[in-house]
Design an enzyme around this catalytic site. Structure first.
Site, mmCIF file in Angstrom:
data_model
loop_
_atom_site.group_PDB
_atom_site.id
_atom_site.type_symbol
_atom_site.label_atom_id
_atom_site.label_comp_id
_atom_site.label_asym_id
_atom_site.label_seq_id
_atom_site.Cartn_x
_atom_site.Cartn_y
_atom_site.Cartn_z
ATOM 1 N N HIS A 60 0.847 -1.185 0.000
ATOM 2 C CA HIS A 60 0.000 0.000 0.000
ATOM 3 C C HIS A 60 0.881 1.232 0.000
ATOM 4 O O HIS A 60 1.938 1.217 0.651
ATOM 5 C CB HIS A 60 -0.919 0.008 1.235
ATOM 6 C CG HIS A 60 -2.083 0.911 1.069
ATOM 7 N ND1 HIS A 60 -2.010 2.258 1.315
ATOM 8 C CD2 HIS A 60 -3.340 0.659 0.635
ATOM 9 C CE1 HIS A 60 -3.180 2.794 1.053
ATOM 10 N NE2 HIS A 60 -4.011 1.856 0.632
ATOM 11 N N ASP A 110 -8.070 -5.311 -0.060
ATOM 12 C CA ASP A 110 -8.563 -6.161 -1.142
ATOM 13 C C ASP A 110 -8.204 -7.627 -0.965
ATOM 14 O O ASP A 110 -8.673 -8.476 -1.707
ATOM 15 C CB ASP A 110 -8.003 -5.668 -2.484
ATOM 16 C CG ASP A 110 -8.570 -4.322 -2.841
ATOM 17 O OD1 ASP A 110 -9.777 -4.154 -2.664
ATOM 18 O OD2 ASP A 110 -7.810 -3.441 -3.269
HETATM 19 N N1 ACO Z 1 4.205 -7.799 -4.653
HETATM 20 C C1 ACO Z 1 5.580 -7.815 -4.774
HETATM 21 N N2 ACO Z 1 6.354 -6.719 -4.645
HETATM 22 C C2 ACO Z 1 5.743 -5.563 -4.368
HETATM 23 C C3 ACO Z 1 4.348 -5.455 -4.241
HETATM 24 C C4 ACO Z 1 3.566 -6.638 -4.386
HETATM 25 N N3 ACO Z 1 2.241 -6.597 -4.257
HETATM 26 N N4 ACO Z 1 3.997 -4.177 -3.971
HETATM 27 C C5 ACO Z 1 5.142 -3.488 -3.957
HETATM 28 N N5 ACO Z 1 6.205 -4.320 -4.189
HETATM 29 C C6 ACO Z 1 7.637 -3.954 -4.169
HETATM 30 C C7 ACO Z 1 8.019 -3.186 -5.428
HETATM 31 O O1 ACO Z 1 8.517 -4.062 -6.425
HETATM 32 C C8 ACO Z 1 9.092 -2.255 -4.907
HETATM 33 O O2 ACO Z 1 10.280 -2.987 -4.725
HETATM 34 P P1 ACO Z 1 11.721 -2.215 -4.888
HETATM 35 O O3 ACO Z 1 11.748 -1.171 -3.820
HETATM 36 O O4 ACO Z 1 12.730 -3.299 -4.709
HETATM 37 O O5 ACO Z 1 11.721 -1.641 -6.278
HETATM 38 C C9 ACO Z 1 8.591 -1.879 -3.500
HETATM 39 O O6 ACO Z 1 7.791 -3.004 -3.093
HETATM 40 C C10 ACO Z 1 7.733 -0.602 -3.465
HETATM 41 O O7 ACO Z 1 6.696 -0.724 -4.442
HETATM 42 P P2 ACO Z 1 6.057 0.485 -5.263
HETATM 43 O O8 ACO Z 1 5.421 -0.045 -6.492
HETATM 44 O O9 ACO Z 1 7.093 1.569 -5.430
HETATM 45 O O10 ACO Z 1 4.972 0.980 -4.232
HETATM 46 P P3 ACO Z 1 3.772 1.973 -4.559
HETATM 47 O O11 ACO Z 1 3.497 2.696 -3.315
HETATM 48 O O12 ACO Z 1 4.048 2.762 -5.786
HETATM 49 O O13 ACO Z 1 2.554 0.977 -4.937
HETATM 50 C C11 ACO Z 1 0.762 -0.522 -4.712
HETATM 51 C C12 ACO Z 1 1.587 0.594 -4.046
HETATM 52 C C13 ACO Z 1 0.281 -0.077 -6.089
HETATM 53 C C14 ACO Z 1 -0.453 -0.817 -3.850
HETATM 54 C C15 ACO Z 1 1.649 -1.792 -4.842
HETATM 55 O O14 ACO Z 1 2.032 -2.235 -3.552
HETATM 56 C C16 ACO Z 1 0.954 -2.902 -5.602
HETATM 57 O O15 ACO Z 1 1.060 -2.954 -6.841
HETATM 58 N N6 ACO Z 1 0.213 -3.828 -4.903
HETATM 59 C C17 ACO Z 1 -0.545 -4.852 -5.568
HETATM 60 C C18 ACO Z 1 -1.863 -4.273 -6.067
HETATM 61 C C19 ACO Z 1 -2.852 -3.998 -4.951
HETATM 62 O O16 ACO Z 1 -3.070 -4.816 -4.075
HETATM 63 N N7 ACO Z 1 -3.487 -2.811 -5.022
HETATM 64 C C20 ACO Z 1 -4.508 -2.403 -4.040
HETATM 65 C C21 ACO Z 1 -4.019 -1.267 -3.207
HETATM 66 S S1 ACO Z 1 -5.188 -0.876 -1.955
HETATM 67 C C22 ACO Z 1 -6.427 -0.077 -2.738
HETATM 68 O O17 ACO Z 1 -6.270 0.658 -3.676
HETATM 69 C C23 ACO Z 1 -7.708 -0.335 -2.279
#
Ligand code: ACO
Length: 416
Positions: free
Chosen positions: A299, A356
Site C-alpha cells: 500500500h 482487497d
Molecule cells: N508484490 C511484490 N512486490 C511488491 C508489491 C507486491 N504486491 N507491492 C510493492 N512491491 C515492491 C516493489 O517491487 C518495490 O520494490 P523495490 O523497492 O525493490 O523496487 C517496492 O515493493 C515498493 O513498491 P512500489 O510499487 O514503489 O509501491 P507503490 O506505493 O508505488 O505501490 C501498490 C503501491 C500499487 C499498492 C503496490 O504495492 C501494488 O502494486 N500492490 C498490488 C496491487 C494492490 O493490491 N493494489 C490495491 C491497493 S489498496 C487499494 O487501492 C484499495
C-alpha cells in the site's frame, strides 16, 4: 508561524510550515515557483499534499484510519452504512431524527430513471460492471439539471449507485431488474436487488446483511487515494458532480487500485488451478523480471498493516463459517499471508495485506461474480468521493494543474 529554509543555487528561500490537527507537518511550497522559477518534483505524488481536508485521517506507519475522528474499528462494528455516509458527507453522525430524515431522503431518490435502466439493458452481456457504472453515472448528468440543489444530486448518487450496479449484473444474466424497497436498510436492499426475484419474498440473511454493511463501511473513504484525487481533480474544473463521480469510478477500476480485489481472486484461482503451490508464486513475486506481483499486498500509505484488512479477515471467517463454505482459496490466501509476513523481501518493503486481500473471498462466498467486486468497492466509496467533492466545492478551490519537467526535443525547424 515556523518556516523551512531552502537554499537553491546560493539563494535562501523561506517557506511557511503548518500542521494538521493530528500534528502532521507540511512545507508550503506554493510560492516557490513565483520566487525562484523552480518547481518541486514528486512523480506519483508520494509525498505531496494536494489539499487540506477534515474528512479522513490515516497514519500509515501506525495502521490508523479514522473518519471525522471516529476509528474504522468502531464504525465497522457499530454503525450502519447510511450513518457513515452521513458522517463523511455532512461531518457528523446523524441524530436519530436526522437519520430517519436522511434514510427517507435517500429512499425518495432511489429509483434509477427508466431510460437509464433501458440503457443498461443495451450493454453487451459480457460488459464489465465498472464500464456500465461509470457510463450510467455520467449519463445521469444528462437527465438531471445543474439547477437542482446539490443535496438532491447527492441523495441520488448515494442511493442509485447500488441499484445501477445490481441492474448491470441482472441485465448481464438476462434477469429482470429488482427495485429497492423503502423499508429495507441499504445493505439488505442491495443484496435483494442482486439476488432476490422482483416479486419474491426473498429475505436477506442477517449475517450476510451485516457482512455487506461492514464491507461498504470499510470501503467508504480513504483520503487522497487515486480515485478520490481524480474526483477532486475533475471537480476542480467545476465539472458537474455526476461527471466527477464517473471519473472516480474509472480511476478505481485499475488493478493497482480498486480492481485489485478482482485481481486477487484471479490470482488465487490461478494458484489453485496450478496445484496450489503458493510458495512458487511467492518466489515469483520477489523476482522483478517475472512481472508478477502479489495482488492484495502493499500500500502506498500503510507501512504497518491495513486496519481494514484485519477487520475483513475476521468477517471472512464468520461469513464462511455461517455459510458452511470450505474455500480452498481461503487456505491459499492464509498461507500466502503467513509466509509473506515472515519473508525478508516483504518485511523490508513493509508489504502487508491490504483491504482487497480478503474482500474477494467474502464476496465470492456471498455469490458475487468476480467482475462485480470492483463495482462493490465503488458503491462503498461513493460517500467518500462525495464528501471530498463537497468539501472542495465549498472552499472554492483553484483548478488542479500540476507542473512538469520537460524532457523532449528543443526547438527545431519544421521540415520543408
Ligand atoms: N508484490 C511484490 N512486490 C511488491 C508489491 C507486491 N504486491 N507491492 C510493492 N512491491 C515492491 C516493489 O517491487 C518495490 O520494490 P523495490 O523497492 O525493490 O523496487 C517496492 O515493493 C515498493 O513498491 P512500489 O510499487 O514503489 O509501491 P507503490 O506505493 O508505488 O505501490 C501498490 C503501491 C500499487 C499498492 C503496490 O504495492 C501494488 O502494486 N500492490 C498490488 C496491487 C494492490 O493490491 N493494489 C490495491 C491497493 S489498496 C487499494 O487501492 C484499495
Amino acid at each position: 508561524m515556523s518556516v523551512a529554509k531552502l537554499v537553491l543555487e546560493g539563494k535562501e528561500y523561506d517557506l511557511p510550515v503548518f500542521s494538521g490537527s493530528e500534528g502532521e507537518t507540511a512545507i508550503d511550497i506554493a510560492s516557490l515557483r513565483a520566487k525562484s522559477t523552480a518547481i518541486t518534483f514528486d512523480p506519483g505524488y508520494g509525498n505531496t499534499g494536494s489539499c487540506q481536508s477534515a474528512v479522513t485521517f490515516i497514519d500509515g506507519e501506525k495502521g490508523i484510519l479514522r473518519h471525522r475522528g471516529y476509528s474504522i474499528e468502531e464504525l465497522a462494528v457499530n454503525a450502519r452504512f447510511t450513518e457513515v455516509a452521513h458522517l463523511l458527507i455532512y461531518g457528523e453522525l446523524p441524530t436519530a431524527g436526522q437519520l430517519t430524515q436522511w434514510r427517507s431522503d435517500l429512499a425518495d431518490h432511489d429509483q434509477v430513471h427508466q431510460q437509464l435502466l433501458q440503457m443498461i439493458s443495451h450493454f453487451p452481456p459480457a460488459a464489465h460492471p465498472m464500464g456500465i457504472l461509470s457510463s450510467i453515472i455520467a449519463a445521469m448528468s444528462t437527465y438531471y439539471s445543474d439547477d437542482e440543489p446539490v443535496d438532491v444530486h447527492i441523495r441520488r448518487l448515494v442511493s442509485q449507485v447500488a441499484m445501477i450496479a445490481a441492474a448491470a449484473y441482472r441485465s448481464s444474466r438476462g434477469l429482470p431488474v429488482v427495485f429497492p424497497r423503502r423499508e429495507l436498510g441499504y445493505a439488505a436492499n442491495f443484496l435483494r436487488m442482486m439476488f432476490g426475484g422482483p416479486t419474491s419474498d426473498y429475505v436477506v440473511p442477517k449475517v450476510l446483511e451485516d457482512a455487506m454493511n461492514m464491507l461498504l463501511i470499510v470501503h467508504a473513504d480513504h483520503e487522497q487515494n487515486c480515485s478520490t484525487s481524480t474526483v477532486r481533480m475533475v471537480g476542480s474544473s467545476q465539472a458537474n458532480i455526476y461527471a466527477s463521480m464517473a471519473a472516480g469510478v474509472c480511476a478505481l477500476w485499475g488493478p493497482l487500485h480498486g480492481g485489485a480485489n478482482q485481481a486477487v481472486l484471479e490470482m488465487l484461482d490461478a494458484i489453485h488451478a496450478d496445484g496450489g503451490d503458493y510458495k512458487k508464486y511467492m518466489e515469483m513475486a520477489k523476482r522483478k523480471d517475472s512481472g508478477f506481483r502479489l495482488m492484495g499486498f502493499g500500500h502506498r500509505v500503510y507501512k504497518n498493516f491495513d486496519p481494514r484488512a484485519s477487520l475483513l479477515k475476521k468477517a471472512c471467517d464468520d461469513v464462511l463459517d455461517h455459510l458452511g463454505v470450505l474455500d480452498p482459496l481461503l487456505d491459499i490466501a492464509k498461507n500466502l499471508e503467513e509466509i509473506a509476513l515472515k519473508d525478508e523481501f516483504f518485511i523490508e518493503r513493509k508489504l502487508y495485506p491490504n483491504v482487497d486481500f480478503y474482500s474477494g473471498i467474502i464476496y465470492r462466498a456471498m455469490g458475487f461474480p468476480v467482475n462485480m467486486f470492483t463495482a462493490l468497492f465503488a458503491i462503498g466509496r461513493m460517500p467518500g468521493w462525495i464528501a471530498h467533492w463537497r468539501e472542495q466545492d465549498a472552499e472554492g478551490a483553484r483548478i488542479h494543474r500540476p507542473r512538469q519537467i520537460y524532457t523532449g526535443p528543443n526547438l527545431r525547424a519544421y521540415p520543408k
